[in-house]
Design a protein around this motif. Sequence first.
Motif, PDB file in Angstrom:
ATOM      1  N   ARG A 174      13.040  -3.232  15.240  1.00 59.19           N
ATOM      2  CA  ARG A 174      13.620  -3.914  16.402  1.00 59.19           C
ATOM      3  C   ARG A 174      15.011  -4.450  16.102  1.00 59.19           C
ATOM      4  O   ARG A 174      15.870  -4.510  16.983  1.00 59.19           O
ATOM      5  N   TRP A 175      15.240  -4.820  14.859  1.00 58.54           N
ATOM      6  CA  TRP A 175      16.563  -5.351  14.498  1.00 58.54           C
ATOM      7  C   TRP A 175      17.669  -4.345  14.815  1.00 58.54           C
ATOM      8  O   TRP A 175      18.779  -4.720  15.197  1.00 58.54           O
ATOM      9  N   THR A 177      17.948  -2.518  17.296  1.00 58.86           N
ATOM     10  CA  THR A 177      18.304  -2.580  18.716  1.00 58.86           C
ATOM     11  C   THR A 177      19.187  -3.788  19.019  1.00 58.86           C
ATOM     12  O   THR A 177      19.736  -3.890  20.124  1.00 58.86           O
ATOM     13  N   LEU A 178      19.333  -4.698  18.067  1.00 58.65           N
ATOM     14  CA  LEU A 178      20.088  -5.929  18.260  1.00 58.65           C
ATOM     15  C   LEU A 178      21.419  -5.930  17.530  1.00 58.65           C
ATOM     16  O   LEU A 178      22.384  -6.548  17.988  1.00 58.65           O
ATOM     17  N   LEU A 264      13.678 -11.537  15.963  1.00 56.57           N
ATOM     18  CA  LEU A 264      13.092 -10.204  15.921  1.00 56.57           C
ATOM     19  C   LEU A 264      11.789 -10.129  16.699  1.00 56.57           C
ATOM     20  O   LEU A 264      11.391  -9.053  17.148  1.00 56.57           O
ATOM     21  N   GLY A 267      13.288  -9.964  20.368  1.00 57.33           N
ATOM     22  CA  GLY A 267      14.459  -9.125  20.607  1.00 57.33           C
ATOM     23  C   GLY A 267      15.609  -9.866  21.254  1.00 57.33           C
ATOM     24  O   GLY A 267      16.348  -9.285  22.057  1.00 57.33           O
ATOM     25  N   ASP A 268      15.779 -11.136  20.920  1.00 55.94           N
ATOM     26  CA  ASP A 268      16.852 -11.948  21.490  1.00 55.94           C
ATOM     27  C   ASP A 268      17.870 -12.320  20.423  1.00 55.94           C
ATOM     28  O   ASP A 268      17.531 -12.486  19.241  1.00 55.94           O
TER      29      ASP A 268
END
Length: 349
Positions: A174-175, A177-178, A264, A267-268
Amino acid sequence: MGWSAEQTEAVTRGEPGGPGTDTAGAGTGEAGAAAEAAGPQPQTAGDGAGSREGPRAPVALSPSRAGDFMQCPLLYRFRVIDRLPEKPSPAATRGTVVHAVLERLFDAPAAERTAAGARAMVPGEWEKLLVKRPELAGLFADATSDDTGAGPSDDAAGERLATWLAEAEALVERWFTLEDPTRLEPADRELYVETVLESGLRLRGFIDRVDVAPTGEVRIVDYKTGKAPRPQFAEGALFQMKFYALVMWRLRGVVPRRLQLVYLGSGDVVTYDPGEADLRGVERKLLALWEAIQRATATGDWRPRPTKLCGWCDHQAHCPEFGGTPPVYPLEVRPPDGPVVPQGRMEQI
């Protein structure tokens, strides 16, 4: 580990947010707290948490321990002065592994920093951690196993470990995507910082990542493996970041341009741009906090502060709020205006 803003919010909403909440980070998880207390310099006394040495008065303040005292002074005493053991949790351990992956990922050339490659690092980082702390293997053991640890329950333990590793891999993925690691070249990773304020207060901690722009502007980044809290519960995490910003300002003479929290679990990405007035306010708060800690250390008066978080505390057996008795206070007690006297057991409050 100290209770984070997202854990506090979870309790307020009546949701699970205690030992099962993935909020560990470098400097705030179990492994981070121990390193944070000791620091890289053997001759420098730590704030006490995680140390194997005997009891002693605290000499420094870290974000985690500041949070402990604000949450519950007695919890601070148990962790820093008595150094009572605490059980490791899958969530905190997962946070340690994820942080290790995100730190070491930058050892590779930019083009090789891929999500697949990062996911593949998770089992290896877990194995490295297990070598250092073999007791963590018990996190996934089945309570119904026989004395040898063998038997049908081995399959269940293996399944729990596989699920846990998959969850850690999902957080790592997920990281990506950030943030884009192919465009980042951190100036520092897992940076230990320490400074002494004019008042004599020593501040220390570990910063996950420091980015420095070509123009010299500094960004401090902290990874959180939990979910982003609602705005009304965000101050705790921001306090930690302002703490780091204050230390960096005093060390380098430059106020960090941006503080960035990467959550994480949800996802913010939360950012805050501090100013000198902000950091002076944090410094005043820390000085007042340290004065309160020193008074409690001298008098032995460490009062519990009951909250909904108490239900998840490892130290209920020693807490007066649960009918327990704290250990004999290991330090000398000095009344506000009197000589040093021996300290017996803390009276129930």
